[in-house]
Design an enzyme around this catalytic site. Structure first.
Site, PDB file in Angstrom:
ATOM      1  N   ASP A  80       3.172 -91.778 -65.012  1.00 53.68           N
ATOM      2  CA  ASP A  80       2.027 -90.902 -64.722  1.00 53.68           C
ATOM      3  C   ASP A  80       2.153 -89.527 -65.375  1.00 53.68           C
ATOM      4  O   ASP A  80       1.307 -88.653 -65.158  1.00 53.68           O
ATOM      5  CB  ASP A  80       1.869 -90.710 -63.202  1.00 53.68           C
ATOM      6  CG  ASP A  80       1.053 -91.823 -62.542  1.00 53.68           C
ATOM      7  OD1 ASP A  80       0.211 -92.445 -63.223  1.00 53.68           O
ATOM      8  OD2 ASP A  80       1.248 -92.059 -61.329  1.00 53.68           O
TER       9      ASP A  80
ATOM     10  N   ARG B  90       6.706 -89.498 -58.555  1.00 55.66           N
ATOM     11  CA  ARG B  90       6.217 -88.492 -59.506  1.00 55.66           C
ATOM     12  C   ARG B  90       7.032 -87.191 -59.484  1.00 55.66           C
ATOM     13  O   ARG B  90       6.866 -86.349 -60.366  1.00 55.66           O
ATOM     14  CB  ARG B  90       4.730 -88.195 -59.261  1.00 55.66           C
ATOM     15  CG  ARG B  90       3.829 -89.397 -59.533  1.00 55.66           C
ATOM     16  CD  ARG B  90       2.377 -88.978 -59.759  1.00 55.66           C
ATOM     17  NE  ARG B  90       2.230 -88.220 -60.993  1.00 55.66           N
ATOM     18  CZ  ARG B  90       1.100 -87.630 -61.398  1.00 55.66           C
ATOM     19  NH1 ARG B  90       0.009 -87.714 -60.652  1.00 55.66           N
ATOM     20  NH2 ARG B  90       1.047 -86.960 -62.533  1.00 55.66           N
TER      21      ARG B  90
ATOM     22  N   ARG C 152      -3.309 -85.051 -50.897  1.00 59.73           N
ATOM     23  CA  ARG C 152      -2.083 -84.670 -51.613  1.00 59.73           C
ATOM     24  C   ARG C 152      -1.657 -83.236 -51.254  1.00 59.73           C
ATOM     25  O   ARG C 152      -0.735 -83.030 -50.487  1.00 59.73           O
ATOM     26  CB  ARG C 152      -2.301 -84.787 -53.127  1.00 59.73           C
ATOM     27  CG  ARG C 152      -2.735 -86.178 -53.603  1.00 59.73           C
ATOM     28  CD  ARG C 152      -1.582 -87.129 -53.677  1.00 59.73           C
ATOM     29  NE  ARG C 152      -1.961 -88.457 -54.106  1.00 59.73           N
ATOM     30  CZ  ARG C 152      -1.913 -88.905 -55.368  1.00 59.73           C
ATOM     31  NH1 ARG C 152      -1.521 -88.108 -56.332  1.00 59.73           N
ATOM     32  NH2 ARG C 152      -2.251 -90.149 -55.650  1.00 59.73           N
TER      33      ARG C 152
ATOM     34  N   HIS D  67      -7.932 -86.385 -55.341  1.00 60.61           N
ATOM     35  CA  HIS D  67      -7.643 -85.053 -55.905  1.00 60.61           C
ATOM     36  C   HIS D  67      -8.982 -84.333 -56.061  1.00 60.61           C
ATOM     37  O   HIS D  67      -9.974 -84.972 -56.434  1.00 60.61           O
ATOM     38  CB  HIS D  67      -7.054 -85.175 -57.320  1.00 60.61           C
ATOM     39  CG  HIS D  67      -5.565 -85.267 -57.413  1.00 60.61           C
ATOM     40  ND1 HIS D  67      -4.945 -85.917 -58.457  1.00 60.61           N
ATOM     41  CD2 HIS D  67      -4.565 -84.745 -56.636  1.00 60.61           C
ATOM     42  CE1 HIS D  67      -3.625 -85.821 -58.303  1.00 60.61           C
ATOM     43  NE2 HIS D  67      -3.379 -85.118 -57.219  1.00 60.61           N
TER      44      HIS D  67
ATOM     45  N   CYS E 145      -7.660 -85.077 -65.746  1.00 60.13           N
ATOM     46  CA  CYS E 145      -6.277 -85.363 -65.315  1.00 60.13           C
ATOM     47  C   CYS E 145      -5.302 -85.276 -66.484  1.00 60.13           C
ATOM     48  O   CYS E 145      -4.141 -84.924 -66.301  1.00 60.13           O
ATOM     49  CB  CYS E 145      -6.166 -86.767 -64.720  1.00 60.13           C
ATOM     50  SG  CYS E 145      -7.220 -87.066 -63.323  1.00 60.13           S
TER      51      CYS E 145
HETATM   52  N1  ARG Z   1      -1.705 -92.082 -60.821  1.00 65.43           N
HETATM   53  C1  ARG Z   1      -1.834 -90.665 -60.692  1.00 65.43           C
HETATM   54  C2  ARG Z   1      -1.704 -90.270 -59.231  1.00 65.43           C
HETATM   55  O1  ARG Z   1      -2.224 -90.942 -58.390  1.00 65.43           O
HETATM   56  C3  ARG Z   1      -3.146 -90.216 -61.256  1.00 65.43           C
HETATM   57  C4  ARG Z   1      -3.294 -88.741 -61.278  1.00 65.43           C
HETATM   58  C5  ARG Z   1      -4.614 -88.318 -61.789  1.00 65.43           C
HETATM   59  N2  ARG Z   1      -4.688 -86.931 -61.961  1.00 65.43           N
HETATM   60  C6  ARG Z   1      -5.628 -86.118 -61.482  1.00 65.43           C
HETATM   61  N3  ARG Z   1      -5.625 -84.875 -61.856  1.00 65.43           N
HETATM   62  N4  ARG Z   1      -6.522 -86.534 -60.625  1.00 65.43           N
HETATM   63  O2  ARG Z   1      -1.072 -89.292 -58.915  1.00 65.43           O
END
Ligand code: ARG
Length: 273
Positions: free
Chosen positions: A70, A95, A140, A169, A266
């Site tokens: 990612d 991550r 998040r 997000h 992203c």
């Molecule tokens: N697979 C990543 C996650 O879920 C995707 C992140 C996408 N980034 C964003 N800025 N929305 O963290």
């Protein structure tokens, strides 16, 4: 009625999708059983970078690290305002190691990097909008991180609660069109709690409203330079509304990245000096 929109040159930080894959599922878009076409992803990503450069923007790259699939989503690694870098503390353990190469990149470029104590994911949830920063929470980034960011950056942070797991997000549900003067945004209201919807309506009575189809096509995961909107080609209703307001939609297809829950924004970290 179209006004003449003036673009401002931007500085972006991106990461090549050399090791891009869907190996775990931390949002509803991710299906590790669905294969990713890495060469198509590389081609789509290259097209995005070429398009930015063709529009006069500066693009810096951070070297991708094997085992961090990612890492291509550069927006999540920090939020940079007035030359201050507020780093990330990723929610998912998978991550967390991404912060190391990104922090190293910023330090070697001459920036100090603030290491937050609370979970937060950079521009994924912190969206600088000129006079203030719009900040998502719910999936998040935490409320505590909103407070930490306000203290470090010295910019008012306006918290917004996200309620739909597909829009986990803030940058999947909202993007900034103008960050000068009153400013303006485009967003999908149903991604937000009732109170947050009221806040957005109060701050941005003139916002461009997107449909669920636009949002599900990653149409709100767009980047605007004040005139051009780099946008998913499938967000057709939104592109029409933007064109009616004098913006110029520039379609760039990042369909392979949608499999990981990401799109144009992203993949793009903006460095605001
Ligand atoms: N697979 C990543 C996650 O879920 C995707 C992140 C996408 N980034 C964003 N800025 N929305 O963290």
């Amino acid at each position: 009625m179209t006004e003449s929109r003036v673009p401002r040159r931007r500085r972006f930080l991106v990461c090549e999708p050399r090791h891009f894959a869907v190996q775990y599922a931390i949002n509803p878009w991710m299906r590790p059983d669905v294969p990713v076409d890495v060469s198509l992803a590389q081609k789509q990503w290259r097209e995005l970078i070429d398009t930015y450069r063709a529009h006069g923007h500066t693009v810096h790259t951070v070297e991708p690290v094997p085992g961090l699939p990612d890492m291509v989503f550069a927006a999540n690694a920090a939020v940079v305002v007035g030359g201050r870098v507020f780093g990330s503390l990723f929610k998912a353990p998978e991550r967390r190691p991404e912060s190391v190469p990104y922090d190293t990149w910023f330090k070697s470029a001459g920036y100090d990097v603030y290491r937050p104590e609370s979970v937060c994911e950079g521009e994924g949830d912190f969206v600088p909008a000129g006079r203030w920063i719009l900040a998502g929470t719910g999936f998040r980034t935490t409320r505590e991180a909103h407070h930490e960011a306000q203290e470090y950056l010295g910019v008012p942070v306006i918290g917004l609660t996200l309620v739909d797991p597909y829009f986990y997000h803030l940058d999947t549900a909202l993007f900034v069109l103008d960050d000068e003067g009153e400013g303006n945004i485009a967003y999908y209201p149903e991604a937000f709690s009732p109170g947050s919807r009221e806040v957005l309506a109060r701050l941005y009575p003139d916002a461009v409203i997107a449909t669920r189809e636009d949002a599900m096509a990653f149409g709100l995961n767009s980047v605007c330079d004040g005139r051009h909107v780099f946008i998913s080609p499938k967000a057709t209703a939104l592109a029409g509304r933007l064109a009616d307001r004098g913006y110029v939609p520039v379609p760039v297809d990042l369909s392979e990245f949608h499999k990981a829950g990401g799109g144009i924004k992203c993949c793009t970290q903006e460095i605001r000096s």
